[in-house]
Structure formats: structure tokens, C-alpha cells
Design a protein around this motif. Structure first.
Motif, PDB file in Angstrom:
ATOM      1  N   UNK A 123      16.827  13.490   7.216  1.00  0.00           N
ATOM      2  CA  UNK A 123      17.930  13.446   6.208  1.00  0.00           C
ATOM      3  C   UNK A 123      19.185  13.395   6.715  1.00  0.00           C
ATOM      4  N   UNK A 124      20.163  12.502   6.118  1.00  0.00           N
ATOM      5  CA  UNK A 124      21.596  12.350   6.694  1.00  0.00           C
ATOM      6  C   UNK A 124      22.267  12.305   5.442  1.00  0.00           C
ATOM      7  N   UNK A 125      23.309  13.059   5.175  1.00  0.00           N
ATOM      8  CA  UNK A 125      24.357  12.758   4.109  1.00  0.00           C
ATOM      9  C   UNK A 125      25.719  11.951   4.718  1.00  0.00           C
ATOM     10  N   UNK A 126      25.534  11.867   5.887  1.00  0.00           N
ATOM     11  CA  UNK A 126      26.779  11.249   6.535  1.00  0.00           C
ATOM     12  C   UNK A 126      26.859   9.867   7.023  1.00  0.00           C
ATOM     13  N   UNK A 127      25.779   9.424   7.214  1.00  0.00           N
ATOM     14  CA  UNK A 127      25.505   8.149   8.170  1.00  0.00           C
ATOM     15  C   UNK A 127      25.683   6.953   7.387  1.00  0.00           C
ATOM     16  N   UNK A 128      25.189   6.998   6.121  1.00  0.00           N
ATOM     17  CA  UNK A 128      25.218   5.807   5.122  1.00  0.00           C
ATOM     18  C   UNK A 128      26.153   6.160   3.936  1.00  0.00           C
ATOM     19  N   UNK A 129      27.530   5.557   4.283  1.00  0.00           N
ATOM     20  CA  UNK A 129      28.284   6.073   2.997  1.00  0.00           C
ATOM     21  C   UNK A 129      28.004   6.115   1.982  1.00  0.00           C
ATOM     22  N   UNK A 130      28.034   7.165   0.993  1.00  0.00           N
ATOM     23  CA  UNK A 130      27.904   7.073  -0.620  1.00  0.00           C
ATOM     24  C   UNK A 130      26.275   7.249  -0.532  1.00  0.00           C
ATOM     25  N   UNK A 131      25.265   7.233   0.450  1.00  0.00           N
ATOM     26  CA  UNK A 131      23.977   7.496   0.237  1.00  0.00           C
ATOM     27  C   UNK A 131      23.283   8.512   0.857  1.00  0.00           C
ATOM     28  N   UNK A 158      30.410 -10.514   3.150  1.00  0.00           N
ATOM     29  CA  UNK A 158      30.279  -9.889   1.736  1.00  0.00           C
ATOM     30  C   UNK A 158      29.269  -8.736   1.725  1.00  0.00           C
ATOM     31  N   UNK A 159      29.060  -8.082   2.631  1.00  0.00           N
ATOM     32  CA  UNK A 159      28.303  -7.013   3.103  1.00  0.00           C
ATOM     33  C   UNK A 159      29.271  -5.714   3.451  1.00  0.00           C
ATOM     34  N   UNK A 160      29.154  -4.563   2.832  1.00  0.00           N
ATOM     35  CA  UNK A 160      29.948  -3.519   3.172  1.00  0.00           C
ATOM     36  C   UNK A 160      29.816  -3.253   4.475  1.00  0.00           C
ATOM     37  N   UNK A 161      30.729  -2.990   5.423  1.00  0.00           N
ATOM     38  CA  UNK A 161      30.923  -2.980   6.813  1.00  0.00           C
ATOM     39  C   UNK A 161      31.809  -2.058   7.550  1.00  0.00           C
ATOM     40  N   UNK A 162      31.687  -1.771   8.679  1.00  0.00           N
ATOM     41  CA  UNK A 162      32.575  -0.820   9.366  1.00  0.00           C
ATOM     42  C   UNK A 162      32.605  -1.409  10.680  1.00  0.00           C
ATOM     43  N   UNK A 163      33.714  -1.407  11.501  1.00  0.00           N
ATOM     44  CA  UNK A 163      33.674  -1.684  13.041  1.00  0.00           C
ATOM     45  C   UNK A 163      34.143  -0.186  13.537  1.00  0.00           C
ATOM     46  N   UNK A 164      33.759   0.078  14.647  1.00  0.00           N
ATOM     47  CA  UNK A 164      33.914   1.433  15.186  1.00  0.00           C
ATOM     48  C   UNK A 164      34.043   1.479  16.797  1.00  0.00           C
TER      49      UNK A 164
END
Ligand code: SF4
Length: 225
Positions: free
Chosen positions: A9-17, A152-158
Motif C-alpha cells: 500500500x502506498x498513498x504517495x507514489x502514484x499521484x491521486x491513487x 499524452x500520458x501523465x508523467x514526471x521527470x525527476x
């Protein structure tokens, strides 16, 4: 595919999910600061896919998604069938990647198999070796960045930022590579599993200065942990 870790379980690693995280073993890089050496070196005991899918079956109505992280998931030829199987259970999928297999990313993106992609950018390209300890073709990284940007897929660079390794000028060049797309700077923290014991993250004061420096770039977020 070899799975070496499973966080239910994670509340932080998949934004909004609300999600679980599957960690694949093995990696095509060898970063000194890697937190997951047991995975990268395949020492972590293998977790059977059946165990994962039995958990997912039970959580069909409780979780939104599954994060696939590593290690580096794209090194495994059966990653794509694995993602398809997860989707058949009705879950969204987030993929964490170092971007060194653009051909795999292309297939994933073309077939809209994931809902979120997070790609690490480790350093300015002519200093990549210092971080990942492998000679690589940086054109592949550029190809992945372009694929993700146009997906067109949600994404981030880090980037995991390390004192003495990343200058502010380096970070600026790296951020400019993604041309305004979401970019997260996350501070390095020492853990027992890290090989290079002399590495250190930035102090809170230094992070504040970094944040201040990039305040004109609204796509940049400094993560303090
Ligand atoms: S790319 Fe990621 S998993 Fe692979 S060695 Fe580097 S930090 Fe570890």
C-alpha cells in the motif's frame, strides 16, 4: 520477470491513487547512490507473480493502481505482458524508469498500457558515467524524454540531487531538457543500503536556495525528503 519487492500500500507514489508497488530485480545502471542494491544485484528473494495476482484479486475494489518500479522494469522482456495482465484486473499502472530502453517505452506508450510514467534524469549527459557507473548512449535517454513528452500520458521527470555531484547549473541544464514538463528534485538521503557512504544530500538551507533559484520555473518542485 523477477520480482524482488512488494509494498502492499502506498498513498504517495502514484499521484491521486491508492496503489501497491512492485519492485523488479536487476538494473542496467549501477548508481552509487542506489537505495535498492539488493534488488539491483538480484539478492532480494524472489516473489512469485501468483502471490502478487492473488493480492490484486482480493484488492480489486480497494486499490486504484499498481506502481511498477525497480531496479529497472524495462530490462525484462515479459514486462509488457505483465502490465497487460495487471490492466485486465482493472488497475491503473504507473511505471518508474531510468529511460534507457526507449524501444520498450515506445511500445508501452503506443499501446497506452500505462497511466503515468516517472523517468529519472541522473545528471547532465556528459557526466552520466559519474552517477551510473556505466558507459551509455545518451541519445537513448533523449529519445525516451521525447517519447514521454509527446505521449499524452501523465508523467514526471525527476532527479535525486546529491551534494558535490549536481551543481545548480547542472540542474538547470537537466530541467531545460524537458522544456516545461513536470520536474521533481528530490534530496538524497543516506540509507544503510547505499554503497557510497560519503555521499550526502543538501541541507534544508541549501534546498531553500535551490527552490528560490528555480522559482521562475513553475514546472519545478523541490521535494525535501
Ligand atoms: S537506475 Fe535506479 S535502480 Fe538502477 S542502480 Fe540506479 S538508482 Fe538503482
Amino acid at each position: 520477470m523477477r520480482i524482488g519487492g512488494f509494498n502492499k500500500l502506498t498513498t504517495q507514489d502514484f499521484p491521486g491513487n491508492l496503489a501497491c508497488i512492485i519492485f523488479t530485480s536487476g538494473c542496467n545502471f549501477d548508481c552509487d547512490y542506489c537505495y535498492n542494491r539488493d534488488l539491483v544485484e538480484c539478492h532480494a528473494p524472489e516473489i512469485k507473480e501468483e502471490e502478487i495476482f492473488s493480492y490484486l484479486e482480493e484488492r480489486k475494489n480497494m486499490l486504484d493502481g499498481v506502481v511498477i518500479s525497480g531496479g529497472e522494469p524495462t530490462i525484462w522482456d515479459d514486462l509488457i505482458p505483465f502490465i497487460k495482465k495487471i490492466r485486465e484486473y482493472g488497475f491503473k499502472v504507473k511505471l518508474d524508469t531510468n529511460g534507457y530502453r526507449p524501444e520498450v517505452l515506445k511500445e508501452i506508450i503506443d499501446n497506452k498500457l500505462v497511466d503515468y510514467i516517472a523517468m529519472d534524469i541522473k545528471a547532465i549527459f556528459n557526466e552520466y558515467f559519474k552517477v551510473i557507473k556505466k558507459d551509455i548512449d545518451t541519445d537513448k535517454l533523449l529519445e525516451s524524454i521525447e517519447l514521454i513528452k509527446k505521449s499524452n500520458i501523465d508523467h514526471e521527470f525527476r532527479t535525486t540531487i546529491i551534494k558535490g555531484m549536481h551543481t545548480i547549473e547542472d540542474l538547470e541544464k537537466m530541467i531545460d531538457l524537458v522544456d516545461g514538463d513536470p520536474y521533481y528534485l528530490q534530496n538524497f538521503r543516506m540509507e544503510d543500503t547505499v554503497k557510497a557512504k560519503k555521499m550526502e544530500g543538501f541541507t534544508e538551507e541549501e534546498l531553500k536556495n535551490i527552490k528560490e533559484y528555480f522559482k521562475g520555473k513553475s514546472n519545478v518542485t523541490v521535494r525535501y525528503v
